[in-house]
Structures are given as C-alpha cells and as structure tokens.
Design a protein around this motif. Structure first.
Motif, PDB file in Angstrom:
ATOM      1  N   GLY A 407       7.060  -5.885  -0.528  1.00  0.00           N
ATOM      2  CA  GLY A 407       7.136  -4.735  -1.108  1.00  0.00           C
ATOM      3  C   GLY A 407       5.844  -3.743  -1.471  1.00  0.00           C
ATOM      4  N   GLY A 408       4.768  -4.360  -2.109  1.00  0.00           N
ATOM      5  CA  GLY A 408       3.565  -3.974  -2.412  1.00  0.00           C
ATOM      6  C   GLY A 408       2.843  -3.658  -1.261  1.00  0.00           C
ATOM      7  N   SER A 409       2.767  -4.620  -0.047  1.00  0.00           N
ATOM      8  CA  SER A 409       1.997  -4.597   0.900  1.00  0.00           C
ATOM      9  C   SER A 409       2.455  -3.396   1.756  1.00  0.00           C
ATOM     10  CB  SER A 409       2.078  -5.621   1.834  1.00  0.00           C
ATOM     11  OG  SER A 409       1.633  -6.812   0.963  1.00  0.00           O
ATOM     12  N   PHE A 410       3.710  -3.123   1.859  1.00  0.00           N
ATOM     13  CA  PHE A 410       4.154  -1.988   2.536  1.00  0.00           C
ATOM     14  C   PHE A 410       4.254  -0.634   2.052  1.00  0.00           C
ATOM     15  CE2 PHE A 410       5.759  -5.743   5.315  1.00  0.00           C
ATOM     16  CZ  PHE A 410       4.793  -5.582   6.339  1.00  0.00           C
ATOM     17  N   ALA A 411       4.620  -0.682   0.626  1.00  0.00           N
ATOM     18  CA  ALA A 411       4.897   0.867   0.075  1.00  0.00           C
ATOM     19  C   ALA A 411       3.759   1.550  -0.388  1.00  0.00           C
ATOM     20  CB  ALA A 411       5.844   0.436  -1.165  1.00  0.00           C
ATOM     21  N   PHE A 412       2.289   0.717  -0.624  1.00  0.00           N
ATOM     22  CA  PHE A 412       1.236   1.365  -1.041  1.00  0.00           C
ATOM     23  C   PHE A 412       0.132   1.164  -0.110  1.00  0.00           C
ATOM     24  CE2 PHE A 412       4.019  -0.282  -4.677  1.00  0.00           C
ATOM     25  CZ  PHE A 412       4.461   0.772  -5.099  1.00  0.00           C
ATOM     26  N   PRO A 413      -0.623   2.293  -0.206  1.00  0.00           N
ATOM     27  CA  PRO A 413      -1.839   2.329   0.588  1.00  0.00           C
ATOM     28  C   PRO A 413      -2.825   1.022   0.345  1.00  0.00           C
ATOM     29  CG  PRO A 413      -1.687   4.397  -0.206  1.00  0.00           C
ATOM     30  CD  PRO A 413      -0.570   3.418  -1.149  1.00  0.00           C
ATOM     31  N   ASN A 414      -3.059   0.323   1.654  1.00  0.00           N
ATOM     32  CA  ASN A 414      -3.829  -0.893   1.450  1.00  0.00           C
ATOM     33  C   ASN A 414      -3.271  -1.926   0.896  1.00  0.00           C
ATOM     34  OD1 ASN A 414      -6.138   0.593   3.129  1.00  0.00           O
ATOM     35  ND2 ASN A 414      -6.674   1.342   1.017  1.00  0.00           N
ATOM     36  N   GLY A 415      -2.003  -2.060   0.646  1.00  0.00           N
ATOM     37  CA  GLY A 415      -1.268  -3.049  -0.333  1.00  0.00           C
ATOM     38  C   GLY A 415      -1.915  -3.335  -1.636  1.00  0.00           C
ATOM     39  N   MET A 416      -2.064  -2.075  -2.252  1.00  0.00           N
ATOM     40  CA  MET A 416      -2.508  -2.119  -3.637  1.00  0.00           C
ATOM     41  C   MET A 416      -1.685  -1.620  -4.450  1.00  0.00           C
ATOM     42  SD  MET A 416      -5.384  -3.739  -3.092  1.00  0.00           S
ATOM     43  CE  MET A 416      -6.101  -3.722  -4.885  1.00  0.00           C
TER      44      MET A 416
END
Length: 451
Positions: A407-416
């Motif tokens: 979820g974090g990898s796909f939902a936020f820019p650069n996986g951050m």
C-alpha cells in the motif's frame, strides 16, 4: 570444482567455477540485471554514476572476500536509503534528476553511510555471539517471507510503466515500447523454460534482453549519443567522506530496517542452492541460512568500502538472486567476475554509455519476470518453513506487512509514506512494523490459574 551437470540437471553451486568464456558471459548477465537499479539510485541521489558503478563492483568483491565465498550475493545500490541520502544531498528536491550534487554534500552523506555500515557489522557480531536462533525469534519466516514478497511486488508498478512507455502526463503508452517489452519478456521466459542445457541454458535473461535490444534498435529506440564524446578511459569522480553528525542520524538507522531483507535473501538462497544440490545428488549441505551474522558483517563492510570512494549505501540484490534462481547458477566466481568487469566498465566511458543505452522497455520487460520471481521466492520461504497459514498470529503478521509495504509503495510518491513531516520508506516501515508486531504477539498474556 567445475562439474555442472548431473542426472540431466544443469547449474553451478556456489563453489563451482565455469570455464573462462562462460564465466565472462554469465557475469555480463549479472551486470545487466543489476545495472538499472544501481544507476537509478545514483541519479536520484545526486551521486556520480561512474563512481557508483565502481563502488558496486568493489563492494561485491570485498563482500565475497569477507564471507569467504560462502554466500553468493551481489552488492548494489539500495533504494531503502534514498530518502535519507537525498535529505543530505538534495538529490531529488534540490537538483534536476541526473545532475550531480556538490562534492561537499556527497562527502557528508558518505560519512552517514559509513556509520550505517558499522551498524550492520555490530548486528552481525551480535548474531554470531548470541546465536542466529535468537534473531530468528524476531525474524521468523512470516516476517522474512512477507518482506521478500513486498520487495518483489513493490517494483511491479515501475516495471510495468517502464515496459509500456507510460506517460503520466497524457495517460498514454507507447506502441513500440509495448512490443519491445513483450518480445523481451516472452523471449526471456521461453529461454528460461525450454533451454535448460548447455551454456545457453544459463543466460536466458541475457538472451531475452539481447533480442529486445535488437528489436528496439530497429524501432529507433537506441541512442549512441555521446558514445565517443569523452576520452576512452576516464577515472570515476572519487570523493572522500566528511564527518557530519546530521548525516549520521539521518542515514545510520536505515541499516536496522535492512536486516529483514538480508535475512530473506539468505533464506531464499539456502532453499534454491540446496534444491539444486539435491537434484544434482550432491551430498554436501550448503548452510547459507545459518550465515546471517557473516552476511550482515559483509554487508556492512560493503557499505563502508562503497562510501569511502563516493558510492551510495547498498544491499544484496534481489534481481541477481532471481537471475541465479532462474538459471540455477549460484557460482561465487561468476559474481566475483561481475564485480571485476563492473569496476572496469566504470573506467571505460564507451562501455558505460553502451550499457546505459539499453532502453527502458527492454530492461523492464525482463524486470516483469525478475521482480515477480523475487515475490515468488518469498512465498517459497513461507511454504518451505512450514508456516501455518490458518494461525491467527501468522495471518496478522503476514497481512499487515503486505498491506503496509505494498500500500505504501503504490499509494505514495516514491514509496514514501508521509507521517507528519517525515516520509518513511514503505518497505522499511512494513519490516519494522512486522518485527514489532511479532514481538508483541509472542508475549504470553495468559495469566496462570491459581493452584
């Protein structure tokens, strides 16, 4: 030891050495699969590309020397450190991607990376002193297997967009890119599935990428611009570390979050190497999974020697492990040869430019396969270790790691993942959360009944 085929099963175990010609060919394949990600880290952080390439090869040789050739792993630039390094160099926010950060800022980041290397070495010494079984209580296969899954699958988006030539601004893809990526992917799969014997059976990724490269050339996607603009031999841009405590506190803690990744890699290698040995009817047992302490020490030394010259922090590469798993080639001689050739490439300007000329659809066409194999290896860890998937504790750990990491990898820019004003790497966050959750769920809260 050069024996490579028994009962129709081809491959190389860690202590087996191919002949000279094959050694170079297999090494080039390993370089091609690590090259894109290693260079990308340099581009994102403002580090010099040629220096990063040199550091990758040299750190690999040092790792193999320190681990006495017992652990077949290749050292490349780590994505886990990008945000922390950029906080020092301004690589993404302060300069254009591909531009080099000022030497004084790179030098400060180098000092922080060296400090992170000592953290890995200390962790390895602790493992060796108190036993790996103690560490495995904190890093069970529910954690390491899940982390391996998200490492592979978190790269799915970049692989697919790169393969299809996706333009986010117009929400369109490129037809030629799709064709090249598809031909590369199918060719690589066909070679890996149907060509099992002989030298060609050991280089399916190289063959698949070669076919994709030739096709992309006819589509006009290959550029040789700048191939001979610089002198043939050019020394990489080396910088020395400068003491800076801000860089230490920003970069050093990341080393803790990479321990689960290193553990996952060892479990993957142990499973695949001993599976090959079993098929080859080799009685020798390769106890790779028991060498976590040695691996962490080698990884830490890799960080230190890389940063001494101006290279970024690194890790053992899942792409290279996937290549070894697909080809059944786990020879440390191949990885050592790859390290030497990589160092030579960093000095030869046309070679660096030529390798960098491989179009994104070719790299990511093969990447679709390679990254998926990394995820599949995580599943193999969970299955091989006999994890009970009906147990609520195991399900809780696996489920939360997967969702936070993916979820974090796909939902936020650069996986951050933005937490307040502090962006946290999705994979590192998922790893730490999984470790802490496993510790919490391992506590026996049941009160004993009075006698």
């Amino acid at each position: 030891m050069q024996h490579t085929k028994t009962q129709g099963v081809s491959g190389y175990l860690p202590d087996e050495r191919p002949t000279a010609g094959k050694l170079v060919l297999f090494a080039i394949q390993q370089i091609l699969v690590m090259f894109p990600a290693t260079v990308m880290v340099a581009l994102l952080t403002g580090f010099h590309v040629s220096t990063t390439i040199f550091a990758s090869g040299f750190a690999t040789l040092c790792f193999l020397f320190v681990t006495k050739g017992k652990i077949p792993l290749y050292y490349g630039s780590s994505f886990s450190y990008i945000t922390a390094i950029v906080g020092i160099t301004g690589g993404v926010g302060g300069i254009t991607m591909g531009a080099n950060a000022p030497d004084e800022l790179i030098s400060q980041a180098q000092f922080g990376i060296i400090a992170s290397g000592f953290v890995s070495i200390l962790a390895g010494i602790i493992v060796n002193r108190f036993g790996q079984d103690k560490i495995e209580k904190f890093l069970p296969p529910t954690v390491t297997g899940s982390i391996a899954i998200i490492i592979g699958l978190s790269l799915a988006g970049s692989a697919l967009t790169g393969a299809l030539g996706y333009d986010a601004a117009t929400n369109t893809t490129d037809t030629h890119s799709i064709i090249v990526a598809l031909v590369t992917l199918i060719s690589t799969i066909l070679f890996s599935v149907y060509v099992k014997n002989g030298v060609w059976g050991q280089v399916p990724i190289l063959l698949g990428m070669a076919i994709g490269y030739v096709l992309s050339f006819f589509f006009g996607m290959v550029s040789f611009e700048g191939l001979f603009d610089q002198s043939f031999v050019q020394v990489p841009h080396f910088t020395l570390p400068t003491p800076n405590m801000g860089a230490v506190w920003a970069i050093m803690p990341i080393a803790i979050a990479t321990i689960p990744e290193s553990t996952a890699h060892l479990f993957q290698l142990d499973i695949y190497v001993n599976n090959l040995a079993k098929k080859r009817r080799v009685t020798k047992k390769y106890n790779i999974a028991d060498k976590l302490g040695l691996n962490l020490i080698g990884d830490g030394i890799g960080d230190i020697v890389s940063s001494l010259f101006g290279g970024p922090a690194g890790t053992n590469y899942g792409e290279n492990i996937s290549t070894m798993a697909i080809t059944n080639n786990f020879s440390v001689w191949v990885l050592g040869c790859a390290g030497v050739i990589t160092m030579l490439i960093s000095f030869i300007s046309p070679l660096s430019t030529l390798v960098n000329s491989v179009p994104s659809p070719v790299i990511n066409g093969a990447g679709i396969y390679l990254f998926g194999v990394i995820g599949a290896q995580g599943i193999a860890i969970i299955i091989n270790k006999g994890v009970d998937l009906f147990d609520s504790k195991n399900l809780a750990i696996i489920a939360t790691i997967l969702i936070i990491g993916l979820g974090g990898s796909f939902a936020f820019p650069n996986g951050m993942i933005p937490v307040g004003n502090t962006p946290l790497p999705a994979i590192a966050t998922a790893s730490i959360f999984g470790i802490l959750l496993n510790i919490l769920l391992s506590i026996d809260f049941k009160s004993k009944s009075p006698q």
